[in-house]
Design an enzyme around this catalytic site. Structure first.
Site, PDB file in Angstrom:
ATOM      1  N   GLY A  84       0.824  -1.205   0.000  1.00 36.57           N
ATOM      2  CA  GLY A  84       0.000   0.000   0.000  1.00 36.57           C
ATOM      3  C   GLY A  84       0.854   1.249   0.000  1.00 36.57           C
ATOM      4  O   GLY A  84       2.077   1.197  -0.187  1.00 36.57           O
ATOM      5  N   ALA A  85       0.207   2.387   0.217  1.00 36.23           N
ATOM      6  CA  ALA A  85       0.928   3.670   0.320  1.00 36.23           C
ATOM      7  C   ALA A  85       0.054   4.642   1.097  1.00 36.23           C
ATOM      8  O   ALA A  85      -1.159   4.451   1.226  1.00 36.23           O
ATOM      9  CB  ALA A  85       1.231   4.235  -1.062  1.00 36.23           C
ATOM     10  N   ASP A  86       0.686   5.678   1.604  1.00 33.74           N
ATOM     11  CA  ASP A  86      -0.058   6.721   2.320  1.00 33.74           C
ATOM     12  C   ASP A  86      -0.503   7.823   1.373  1.00 33.74           C
ATOM     13  O   ASP A  86      -1.554   8.438   1.583  1.00 33.74           O
ATOM     14  CB  ASP A  86       0.817   7.295   3.439  1.00 33.74           C
ATOM     15  CG  ASP A  86       1.205   6.213   4.419  1.00 33.74           C
ATOM     16  OD1 ASP A  86       0.297   5.623   5.024  1.00 33.74           O
ATOM     17  OD2 ASP A  86       2.410   5.906   4.540  1.00 33.74           O
ATOM     18  N   LYS A  96       5.375   6.537   1.762  1.00 32.58           N
ATOM     19  CA  LYS A  96       5.091   5.319   2.522  1.00 32.58           C
ATOM     20  C   LYS A  96       5.713   5.450   3.912  1.00 32.58           C
ATOM     21  O   LYS A  96       6.505   6.330   4.173  1.00 32.58           O
ATOM     22  CB  LYS A  96       5.670   4.090   1.811  1.00 32.58           C
ATOM     23  CG  LYS A  96       4.928   3.781   0.515  1.00 32.58           C
ATOM     24  CD  LYS A  96       5.371   2.483  -0.141  1.00 32.58           C
ATOM     25  CE  LYS A  96       5.509   1.329   0.772  1.00 32.58           C
ATOM     26  NZ  LYS A  96       4.314   1.041   1.602  1.00 32.58           N
ATOM     27  N   GLY A  97       5.320   4.534   4.787  1.00 31.53           N
ATOM     28  CA  GLY A  97       5.930   4.523   6.110  1.00 31.53           C
ATOM     29  C   GLY A  97       4.991   4.905   7.235  1.00 31.53           C
ATOM     30  O   GLY A  97       5.413   5.012   8.389  1.00 31.53           O
ATOM     31  N   GLY A  98       3.692   5.074   6.892  1.00 36.02           N
ATOM     32  CA  GLY A  98       2.723   5.364   7.954  1.00 36.02           C
ATOM     33  C   GLY A  98       2.745   4.292   9.033  1.00 36.02           C
ATOM     34  O   GLY A  98       2.534   4.573  10.217  1.00 36.02           O
ATOM     35  N   GLY A  99       3.043   3.074   8.638  1.00 41.52           N
ATOM     36  CA  GLY A  99       3.134   1.968   9.600  1.00 41.52           C
ATOM     37  C   GLY A  99       4.558   1.776  10.130  1.00 41.52           C
ATOM     38  O   GLY A  99       4.808   0.854  10.914  1.00 41.52           O
ATOM     39  N   GLU A 105      10.453  -1.993   3.524  1.00 37.27           N
ATOM     40  CA  GLU A 105       9.625  -1.900   2.309  1.00 37.27           C
ATOM     41  C   GLU A 105      10.487  -1.458   1.131  1.00 37.27           C
ATOM     42  O   GLU A 105      10.364  -1.990   0.018  1.00 37.27           O
ATOM     43  CB  GLU A 105       8.478  -0.903   2.528  1.00 37.27           C
ATOM     44  CG  GLU A 105       7.441  -1.429   3.521  1.00 37.27           C
ATOM     45  CD  GLU A 105       6.387  -0.417   3.934  1.00 37.27           C
ATOM     46  OE1 GLU A 105       5.371  -0.849   4.487  1.00 37.27           O
ATOM     47  OE2 GLU A 105       6.581   0.787   3.723  1.00 37.27           O
ATOM     48  N   LYS A 123      -6.088   8.164  -1.391  1.00 33.89           N
ATOM     49  CA  LYS A 123      -4.628   8.342  -1.294  1.00 33.89           C
ATOM     50  C   LYS A 123      -4.035   9.089  -2.493  1.00 33.89           C
ATOM     51  O   LYS A 123      -2.873   9.473  -2.462  1.00 33.89           O
ATOM     52  CB  LYS A 123      -3.937   6.964  -1.194  1.00 33.89           C
ATOM     53  CG  LYS A 123      -4.483   6.007  -0.141  1.00 33.89           C
ATOM     54  CD  LYS A 123      -3.940   6.331   1.219  1.00 33.89           C
ATOM     55  CE  LYS A 123      -4.334   5.335   2.296  1.00 33.89           C
ATOM     56  NZ  LYS A 123      -3.698   4.050   2.213  1.00 33.89           N
TER      57      LYS A 123
HETATM   58  C1  5RP Z   1       3.495   1.004   6.098  1.00 33.57           C
HETATM   59  C2  5RP Z   1       3.083   1.614   4.820  1.00 33.57           C
HETATM   60  C3  5RP Z   1       1.685   1.357   4.352  1.00 33.57           C
HETATM   61  O1  5RP Z   1       1.732   0.871   3.050  1.00 33.57           O
HETATM   62  C4  5RP Z   1       0.897   2.639   4.383  1.00 33.57           C
HETATM   63  O2  5RP Z   1       0.960   3.183   5.675  1.00 33.57           O
HETATM   64  C5  5RP Z   1      -0.557   2.416   3.967  1.00 33.57           C
HETATM   65  O3  5RP Z   1      -1.231   1.684   4.940  1.00 33.57           O
HETATM   66  P1  5RP Z   1      -2.712   1.205   4.781  1.00 33.57           P
HETATM   67  O4  5RP Z   1      -2.740   0.156   3.712  1.00 33.57           O
HETATM   68  O5  5RP Z   1      -3.069   0.650   6.128  1.00 33.57           O
HETATM   69  O6  5RP Z   1      -3.568   2.395   4.424  1.00 33.57           O
HETATM   70  O7  5RP Z   1       3.818   2.291   4.149  1.00 33.57           O
HETATM   71  O8  5RP Z   1       4.793   1.396   6.476  1.00 33.57           O
END
Ligand code: 5RP
Length: 220
Positions: A84-86, A96-99, A105, A123
């Site tokens: 995924g991506a933010d 990316k990197g919200g998690g 990654e 997004k």
């Molecule tokens: C984690 C990420 C995720 O891909 C990003 O935060 C998107 O998360 P989600 O699919 O829960 O919306 O980069 O480090």
């Protein structure tokens, strides 16, 4: 009937299965959309060689669903990486990197032949930077890096209490208007103590699958 954000995420996660070929090693990202992909992948697990995970959390989810988790050192070819991506642009540049899994990654994306990014349509942006840009830093360098980021016009916040899978810290940088993602990605990597930044511009996605009200849209 309006689709929820989760239903759009589920739809793109399922659509990403089209890029998985028999006998492939599959790279798997982190987050809720990647989690839906793991669930979909479980349905065809007998057809793949195994998966490389971009985080401990994803490795655990893969194992729970009976998918073989391979050490990245043991594979010389990852056919496809799904994550995924933010934020994403139509140029397939990403934040990316919200998690907090951005470094692993980026490594899995670098090793993979094809990067399929899966997002819901909330997004998609014209200019990156509304979402605070995550930067992984060596703990000792946190304050120094934060000061350097202020000089670049950013407003960094320490993600307190969060430790990455690599034992480092995250600074989330607000108020960046990222008009040249490649240039900024390079510039941020020059700051001593920065491990990785969450811009995926030098290695963008190859395909963006976006969940919309009208189904899955493909951007290349
Ligand atoms: C984690 C990420 C995720 O891909 C990003 O935060 C998107 O998360 P989600 O699919 O829960 O919306 O980069 O480090």
């Amino acid at each position: 009937m309006l689709l929820t954000q989760d239903e759009k995420k589920q739809a793109v996660a399922k659509a990403a299965l089209d890029y998985v070929e028999s006998g492939m090693v599959v790279g798997v990202g982190t987050g809720s959309t990647a989690n839906y992909f793991v669930d979909a992948l479980a349905g065809i697990k007998h057809r793949i060689d195994g998966a490389v995970a971009s985080s401990v959390a994803t490795a655990n989810r893969l194992k729970e669903r009976g998918i073989a988790v391979l050490d990245i050192h043991a594979v010389d070819d990852i056919g496809v990486y799904v994550d995924g991506a933010d934020e994403a642009t139509r140029h397939l540049h990403l934040i990316k990197g919200g998690g907090g899994a951005l470094t692993r990654e980026k490594i899995v994306a670098a090793v993979s032949r094809q990067f399929i990014c899966v997002i819901d349509d909330s997004k998609l942006v014209d200019v990156l930077g509304q979402f605070p840009l995550p930067i992984e830093v060596i703990p000792m360098a946190r304050s120094y890096v934060a000061r350097e980021l202020v000089k670049l016009g950013g407003n960094p916040f320490w993600r307190e209490g969060f430790v990455t899978d690599n034992g480092n810290m995250i600074l989330d940088v607000h108020h960046l208007n990222i008009l040249n993602p490649c240039e900024l990605e390079t510039q941020l990597n020059q700051i001593t103590g920065v491990v990785t930044n969450g811009l995926f511009a030098h290695r963008p996605a190859d395909v963006l699958l976006m969940g919309t009200e009208n189904g899955v849209e493909k951007l290349t």
